[in-house]
Scaffold this active site. Structure first.
Site, PDB file in Angstrom:
ATOM      1  N   ARG A  37      33.969  34.069  32.195  1.00 19.77           N
ATOM      2  CA  ARG A  37      32.902  34.906  31.657  1.00 19.77           C
ATOM      3  C   ARG A  37      33.314  35.396  30.279  1.00 19.77           C
ATOM      4  O   ARG A  37      34.452  35.240  29.860  1.00 19.77           O
ATOM      5  CB  ARG A  37      32.647  36.094  32.581  1.00 19.77           C
ATOM      6  N   THR A  93      38.681  35.678  35.573  1.00 20.68           N
ATOM      7  CA  THR A  93      37.474  35.086  35.002  1.00 20.68           C
ATOM      8  C   THR A  93      37.088  35.706  33.665  1.00 20.68           C
ATOM      9  O   THR A  93      36.348  35.103  32.902  1.00 20.68           O
ATOM     10  CB  THR A  93      36.273  35.269  35.949  1.00 20.68           C
ATOM     11  N   TRP A 105      37.281  42.540  36.123  1.00 22.88           N
ATOM     12  CA  TRP A 105      36.983  41.128  35.928  1.00 22.88           C
ATOM     13  C   TRP A 105      35.951  40.823  34.862  1.00 22.88           C
ATOM     14  O   TRP A 105      35.573  39.658  34.688  1.00 22.88           O
ATOM     15  CB  TRP A 105      36.566  40.484  37.252  1.00 22.88           C
ATOM     16  N   ASP A 120      29.607  47.370  47.326  1.00 24.79           N
ATOM     17  CA  ASP A 120      30.049  46.332  46.394  1.00 24.79           C
ATOM     18  C   ASP A 120      29.286  46.422  45.082  1.00 24.79           C
ATOM     19  O   ASP A 120      28.842  45.434  44.520  1.00 24.79           O
ATOM     20  CB  ASP A 120      29.880  44.943  47.012  1.00 24.79           C
ATOM     21  N   ASP A 154      30.040  47.025  41.778  1.00 25.31           N
ATOM     22  CA  ASP A 154      31.021  47.101  40.695  1.00 25.31           C
ATOM     23  C   ASP A 154      30.459  47.804  39.458  1.00 25.31           C
ATOM     24  O   ASP A 154      29.265  47.717  39.178  1.00 25.31           O
ATOM     25  CB  ASP A 154      31.445  45.694  40.264  1.00 25.31           C
TER      26      ASP A 154
END
Length: 560
Positions: free
Chosen positions: A131, A176, A244, A305, A307
């Site tokens: 990414r 990533t 990430w 979840d 983020d």
């Protein structure tokens, strides 16, 4: 210069088709002034403020219908194209899970390419992707690999200058996101929030690869924030908080803003239902030391979840008659936040998609006002949580002249329930829940393209997306256009004022990346990568869209 580890010696090979004019040194000042020279795009999101805004207007509402592809190059990759390229001195640099490329922007000719080879046995060998964007500085290109190596390549040749391994994939770590350069320090993160990992950021010397510091996102016992983890427990060792995505940088304050991911496990019982700092938060850190100056936790005790890893947009906005230095984030939890970036204090928070896990964000405490979804989940019920994600891990765009954000929210639920308890084993997945995808009826609206006022929460316009939501980033330009893409493969140009589609072009695979725009020899170009990838996009669009990575570049066809 450090010696290259034996396990990465393969990267020294395969420099193909060298060109004599590639790459000159870039200074910190060059990176900070990204956007002033329209021939170059030196950083992710076209600047450290992460606006994804360009004042270029040669391609505009009046002539965008004449936009045509001028070249396309295969990126030899079927694992997904989610990284934007950068451009310097007529050369485009692109990365994916298999290769690093240098490409002539005028012709699309490959100048060199250097392969990425994942360590044997690595569990993500067939699902490695990147990414963000490549990072360029002082004649080097920096990137991460899925198996947790930070790599520096020579921009002229593609030759590997140094590599450093910073985590072990056998312990659940992978990578990533895009590093950044801030105040001369190379800062990189990691992934693995669904495994038994402890998040961190690393600071490096970009010349030698020497590690300067490590900042864990989960405090050890006795450190600030450790009281938000159970005492006399090892829960903090496996607490999540991955880093990430990428960071933003304010050189005047000398602060880097980096979002952190979910708490691990989602089941709150091993964490005793505590806030679990610094998960689902933003950290403001000093790039020279990794010191945390301030923080804000978007979702205390994250069980959904959601983020907080999306890049933070840095802006100066007039609020109650006073100019404020702010940061804006379209959080995965469905709220768009405005924070004071000098002290990380909350200014505003509004839902930008359907939200049912909280009714609002209390401006005084900064905490979400929870609905009954949390209690039902703890009771063992299967719950439908809106949203499953505010957006699918893509950068938004911000027009500083209008104060508006352009985003692609999803409008689908996360369906989950508590799983039977199991021990946390280093390197193994341990979410603590059983989840399933919702059933989507043909023609059902599952997302939108929107223009959004982050201070008032007002949608200026919205354009519905049926069947498949968007996983592409946004670019807004001085030509009154918003460029983005669709999972079905279209690159689209929207009218910035209405959201109406003014132009589109069908590529061979999904558009999951961020478009960029630049000039070369006086002509404006738009470039974007195409290639279905990422776990969620691949899962929902894989049966409908072919894979295969390529880079597309567009320019105006001359008037007849």
């Amino acid at each position: 210069m450090k010696k290259t580890p034996v396990k990465k010696i393969w990267l020294l090979a395969a420099v193909l088709g060298l060109a004599p004019t590639v790459g000159l040194a870039q200074t910190m000042d060059d990176l900070l002034n990204d956007g002033r020279n329209p021939d170059n795009v030196l950083t992710q999101s076209m600047g450290y403020k992460r606006h994804n805004y360009s004042p270029l207007n040669r391609i505009n509402k009046g002539n965008v219908k004449r936009l045509v592809p001028v070249w396309n190059i295969s990126l030899q990759n079927e694992m997904g194209e989610m990284a934007a390229p950068v451009v310097h001195n007529g050369v485009m640099y692109a990365i994916n899970g298999r290769w690093t490329y240098a490409i002539d922007v005028e012709t699309g000719r490959q100048i060199w390419r250097t392969p990425v080879q994942i360590e044997p046995g690595m569990t993500r060998q067939t699902n490695a992707f990147n990414r963000g964007a490549p990072v360029i500085y002082n004649g080097k290109l920096f990137r991460v690999t899925a198996d947790n190596y930070l790599v520096a390549l020579d921009m002229k040749t593609g030759r590997v200058v140094w590599t450093q391994k910073y985590a072990d994939w056998k312990e659940g770590y992978y990578s990533t996101g895009a590093p950044i350069i801030a105040n001369g320090v190379l800062i990189s993160g990691m992934s693995g929030g669904e495994y038994t990992t402890r998040g961190f950021l690393d600071g490096w010397d970009p010349e030698t690869g020497t590690k300067l510091w490590r900042r864990y996102t989960i405090p050890a016992p006795g450190e600030p924030g450790s009281d938000t983890w159970p005492a006399n427990s090892d829960a903090w060792k496996f607490g999540g908080g991955p880093t990430w995505r990428s960071g933003s940088y304010d050189p005047e304050l000398d602060l880097v803003y980096w979002g952190t991911g979910n708490a691990e496990p989602y089941d709150p019982r091993p964490r005793q239902g505590l806030d679990s700092l610094y998960t689902s938060s933003v950290l403001a850190i000093r790039p020279k030391t990794g010191e945390i100056v301030c923080h804000y936790q978007y979702t205390p005790n994250d069980v959904y979840d959601v983020d907080a890893t999306d890049e933070h947009v840095l802006a100066d906005l007039t609020i109650n008659g006073q100019m404020r230095k702010v940061m804006i984030q379209s959080n995965k939890n469905g709220f768009m936040y405005v924070l004071d970036r000098t002290n990380c204090k909350l200014i505003a928070a509004h839902p930008y998609t359907r939200v049912n896990w909280a009714s609002s964000i209390d401006l005084a405490s900064g905490r979400p006002q929870l609905s009954g979804v949390y209690k039902d989940f703890l009771a063992g019920d299967e719950v439908s949580i809106f949203p499953s994600r505010g957006s699918n891990a893509v950068p938004l765009a911000f027009n500083p002249n209008k104060g508006l954000v352009y985003a692609a929210p999803w409008d689908v639920p996360r369906i989950q329930k508590l799983a039977p308890p199991r021990p946390q084993i280093l390197g193994e997945g341990s979410t603590g829940v059983i989840a399933r995808n919702p059933e989507i009826k043909p023609g059902e609206v599952v997302g939108y393209f929107i223009a959004f006022d982050p201070l008032t929460g007002q949608r200026k316009w919205q354009q519905p997306l049926a069947d498949l939501a968007s996983s592409a980033g946004m670019l807004v330009t001085g030509g009154g256009l918003v460029f983005t893409g669709k999972l079905t493969g279209e690159v689209v140009a929207l009218d910035e004022d209405t959201g109406n589609t003014l132009w589109q072009f069908k590529t061979g695979s999904s558009v999951n990346a961020n478009p960029i725009t630049f000039t070369h020899k006086g002509q404006q170009y738009v470039s974007v990568a195409s290639g279905l990838g990422g776990q969620l996009a691949g899962r929902i669009a894989g049966p409908k869209v072919p894979r295969g990575g390529s880079m597309w570049t567009f320019a105006l066809m001359p008037e007849q």
